[in-house]
Write an enzyme that holds these catalytic residues in place. Structure first.
Site, mmCIF file in Angstrom:
data_model
loop_
_atom_site.group_PDB
_atom_site.id
_atom_site.type_symbol
_atom_site.label_atom_id
_atom_site.label_comp_id
_atom_site.label_asym_id
_atom_site.label_seq_id
_atom_site.Cartn_x
_atom_site.Cartn_y
_atom_site.Cartn_z
ATOM 1 N N HIS A 292 0.767 -1.358 -0.017
ATOM 2 C CA HIS A 292 -0.161 -0.042 -0.090
ATOM 3 C C HIS A 292 0.655 1.325 -0.130
ATOM 4 C CE1 HIS A 292 -3.577 -2.607 0.849
ATOM 5 N NE2 HIS A 292 -2.651 -2.988 1.716
ATOM 6 N N VAL B 24 -8.911 3.457 -0.173
ATOM 7 C CA VAL B 24 -9.158 1.897 -1.006
ATOM 8 C C VAL B 24 -8.334 1.050 -0.023
ATOM 9 C CG1 VAL B 24 -8.661 0.572 -2.866
ATOM 10 C CG2 VAL B 24 -9.439 3.130 -3.280
ATOM 11 N N CYS B 25 -7.082 1.366 0.259
ATOM 12 C CA CYS B 25 -6.448 0.292 1.086
ATOM 13 C C CYS B 25 -6.981 0.268 2.284
ATOM 14 C CB CYS B 25 -4.938 1.028 1.359
ATOM 15 S SG CYS B 25 -4.138 1.594 -0.318
ATOM 16 N N THR B 26 -7.526 0.930 3.069
ATOM 17 C CA THR B 26 -8.390 0.583 4.360
ATOM 18 C C THR B 26 -9.303 -0.356 4.121
ATOM 19 O OG1 THR B 26 -8.207 2.950 5.157
ATOM 20 C CG2 THR B 26 -9.769 1.400 6.140
ATOM 21 N N LEU C 67 -7.163 -3.903 3.350
ATOM 22 C CA LEU C 67 -6.641 -4.646 4.464
ATOM 23 C C LEU C 67 -7.883 -5.160 5.357
ATOM 24 C CD1 LEU C 67 -4.020 -1.922 5.407
ATOM 25 C CD2 LEU C 67 -3.584 -4.429 4.961
#
Length: 246
Positions: free
Chosen positions: A68, A75-77, A80
């Protein structure tokens, strides 16, 4: 805490000693290239679960490393959190998860609180996230995008969002790369793990959209006689395209 990535001598390419933090002396010719079949580099770096020696972390398991560009990104949240939800399924397949974000571990720990709120209803987040604020792991795994290369000597460096599926022999088996605007499909990552493990176990290939239980493909290198002996009945659609069950 490590201020820089520490690489083990055994796995360190010669270029590493020539490139300091922030890649001031970057030489495009020395950029590492990871391909399917490459042995993944070994490194030691901090994570949210303590210092990680990557080859030791892999051990005898399959491993998925996904990267990331920054913490507290939308988006990354979601990604994960989705991997965390699916972790029990990866556990069943002897697959370890490990994330990476190009910021420090203390910031990761704060970010995990948001991930738990957004995706896990406050539940536990149980796999490590590597701290890579120097972006040296990102460089080692060829995770720097085109604009990042232009800014290696000055300015911000943005890492791309990659997924590496690594087998117990520490070989890269699959690489996926996504742009910043497009979220990853964690179900697809799980599906390809199943496909890779099935191929290794039975000496077969898997066709388009294959999922466990579907027919598999007999490789063209296997003769009809050998296929009959190994698999029993099979269906020949074309001389090079034969389906069977496993």
């Amino acid at each position: 805490m490590f201020s820089r990535l520490l690489l083990t001598k055994k796995a360190v390419p010669s270029f590493v000693n020539r490139i300091p933090t922030r890649f001031i002396s970057f030489d495009a010719a020395s950029q590492p290239r990871l391909r399917i079949g490459s042995t993944v580099p070994n490194f030691k770096a901090p994570s949210t679960q303590g210092d990680i020696q990557f080859h030791d972390y892999i051990g005898k398991s399959w491993t998925i490393l996904f990267s990331h560009p920054a913490d507290f990104t939308p988006v990354c949240t979601t990604e994960l959190g989705a991997f965390a939800k699916l972790k029990p399924e990866f556990d069943k397949r002897n697959v370890k998860l490990i994330g990476l974000s190009a910021e420090d571990v203390e910031k990761h720990k704060s970010w995990i609180k948001d991930i738990r709120d957004v995706s896990l209803n406050g539940g536990e987040f149980t796999y490590p996230i590597i701290g890579d604020s120097s972006k040296e792991v990102a460089y080692l795994f060829d995770m720097v995008d085109e604009e990042g290369f232009k800014n290696l000597k000055s300015g911000p460096i943005f890492t791309i969002r990659s997924v590496f599926i690594i087998d117990p022999a520490k070989k890269v088996r699959l690489i996926m790369t996504y742009p910043a605007s497009c979220g990853r499909n964690t179900s697809e990552v799980l599906r390809v793990v199943d496909a890779l493990q099935q191929a290794d176990k039975a000496g077969v290939a898997t066709g388009v959209n294959w999922i466990p239980g579907d027919d598999v493909i007999i490789p063209p290198s296997v003769s009809n006689e050998a296929a009959k002996e190994k698999f029993g009945d099979f269906k020949e659609v074309k001389p090079y395209l034969r389906f069977t069950k496993v």
